[in-house]
Design a protein around this motif. Structure first.
Motif, PDB file in Angstrom:
ATOM      1  N   ALA A 249     -11.559  11.996 -15.638  1.00 11.04           N
ATOM      2  CA  ALA A 249     -12.453  12.032 -14.483  1.00 11.04           C
ATOM      3  C   ALA A 249     -11.858  12.896 -13.386  1.00 11.04           C
ATOM      4  N   ASN A 250     -12.735  13.543 -12.635  1.00 10.90           N
ATOM      5  CA  ASN A 250     -12.326  14.370 -11.516  1.00 10.90           C
ATOM      6  C   ASN A 250     -12.965  13.847 -10.250  1.00 10.90           C
ATOM      7  N   ALA A 251     -12.252  14.027  -9.142  1.00 12.64           N
ATOM      8  CA  ALA A 251     -12.779  13.682  -7.836  1.00 12.64           C
ATOM      9  C   ALA A 251     -12.149  14.628  -6.830  1.00 12.64           C
ATOM     10  N   SER A 252     -12.745  14.693  -5.667  1.00 14.95           N
ATOM     11  CA  SER A 252     -12.207  15.543  -4.614  1.00 14.95           C
ATOM     12  C   SER A 252     -11.946  14.682  -3.383  1.00 14.95           C
TER      13      SER A 252
ATOM     14  N   GLY B   2     -10.110  18.105   0.222  1.00 15.47           N
ATOM     15  CA  GLY B   2      -9.869  19.436  -0.293  1.00 15.47           C
ATOM     16  C   GLY B   2      -8.955  19.492  -1.503  1.00 15.47           C
ATOM     17  N   PHE B   3      -8.478  18.366  -1.970  1.00 13.67           N
ATOM     18  CA  PHE B   3      -7.613  18.308  -3.145  1.00 13.67           C
ATOM     19  C   PHE B   3      -8.405  17.724  -4.313  1.00 13.67           C
ATOM     20  N   THR B   4      -8.111  18.225  -5.511  1.00 14.59           N
ATOM     21  CA  THR B   4      -8.775  17.733  -6.715  1.00 14.59           C
ATOM     22  C   THR B   4      -7.932  16.640  -7.347  1.00 14.59           C
ATOM     23  N   LEU B   5      -8.544  15.484  -7.515  1.00 15.86           N
ATOM     24  CA  LEU B   5      -7.890  14.341  -8.148  1.00 15.86           C
ATOM     25  C   LEU B   5      -8.360  14.261  -9.591  1.00 15.86           C
ATOM     26  N   GLN B   6      -7.452  13.915 -10.491  1.00 10.74           N
ATOM     27  CA  GLN B   6      -7.797  13.745 -11.897  1.00 10.74           C
ATOM     28  C   GLN B   6      -7.152  12.478 -12.412  1.00 10.74           C
TER      29      GLN B   6
ATOM     30  N   ILE C 140      -4.647   5.461 -13.413  1.00 13.83           N
ATOM     31  CA  ILE C 140      -3.632   6.345 -12.839  1.00 13.83           C
ATOM     32  C   ILE C 140      -4.278   7.682 -12.500  1.00 13.83           C
ATOM     33  N   TRP C 141      -4.133   8.089 -11.248  1.00 20.26           N
ATOM     34  CA  TRP C 141      -4.709   9.345 -10.768  1.00 20.26           C
ATOM     35  C   TRP C 141      -3.594  10.316 -10.432  1.00 20.26           C
ATOM     36  N   GLN C 142      -3.903  11.625 -10.515  1.00 21.12           N
ATOM     37  CA  GLN C 142      -2.931  12.671 -10.223  1.00 21.12           C
ATOM     38  C   GLN C 142      -3.526  13.680  -9.259  1.00 21.12           C
ATOM     39  N   VAL C 143      -2.650  14.281  -8.447  1.00 21.10           N
ATOM     40  CA  VAL C 143      -3.040  15.361  -7.565  1.00 21.10           C
ATOM     41  C   VAL C 143      -1.894  16.365  -7.524  1.00 21.10           C
ATOM     42  N   ARG C 144      -2.232  17.644  -7.411  1.00 25.02           N
ATOM     43  CA  ARG C 144      -1.209  18.691  -7.297  1.00 25.02           C
ATOM     44  C   ARG C 144      -1.205  19.176  -5.853  1.00 25.02           C
ATOM     45  N   ILE C 145      -0.018  19.036  -5.227  1.00 23.94           N
ATOM     46  CA  ILE C 145       0.186  19.521  -3.862  1.00 23.94           C
ATOM     47  C   ILE C 145       1.423  20.410  -3.871  1.00 23.94           C
TER      48      ILE C 145
END
Length: 124
Positions: A2-5, A8-12, A20-25
């Motif tokens: 699943a994806n979410a925003s 301004g960041f994309t969560l997966q 468990i969710w991930q974000v790239r910063i």
């Protein structure tokens, strides 16, 4: 996956679990529960410093209260979330009143008595 925003960041979601969710910063991948990852994003946006979501692990979890009590008194719900003697509260006529259970009951009874007397005066 699943994806979410968020801000301004994309969560997966992680491949192994939907919880468990991930974000790239800035080339760093942060992962944790959704509320903790969002808190890490908020922290980054507000302070420009990275905090791992594990630091916010208690965010989003249901608060477990030991002495939580609820009682109905003359149509009003009296609540105590802390278990303390003066930790009672009630929404009464659109306002929050707090204090001991006995004090709240006396306040409600006094209001109901005054209301009955006013109604009786109008009938006369």
């Amino acid at each position: 996956m699943a994806n979410a925003s968020y801000r301004g960041f994309t969560l997966q979601t992680a491949k192994q679990s939907a919880d468990i969710w991930q974000v790239r910063i800035k080339n760093h991948v942060l992962s944790g529960n959704l509320a903790a990852v969002k808190k890490s994003i908020d922290w980054w946006c507000d302070t420009a410093s990275l905090i791992d979501p594990s630091e916010f692990e208690s965010v989003g979890k249901a608060r477990e209260v030991q002495g939580s009590k609820e009682e109905n008194f003359n149509g009003f719900t009296l609540k105590n979330d802390t278990g303390q003697a003066n930790g009672w509260y009630c929404f009464f006529n659109g306002r929050l009143i707090k204090g001991s259970k006995l004090a709240l009951q006396k306040h409600i009874e006094a209001h109901l008595l005054a209301k009955q007397r006013a109604a009786a005066q109008q009938r006369k």
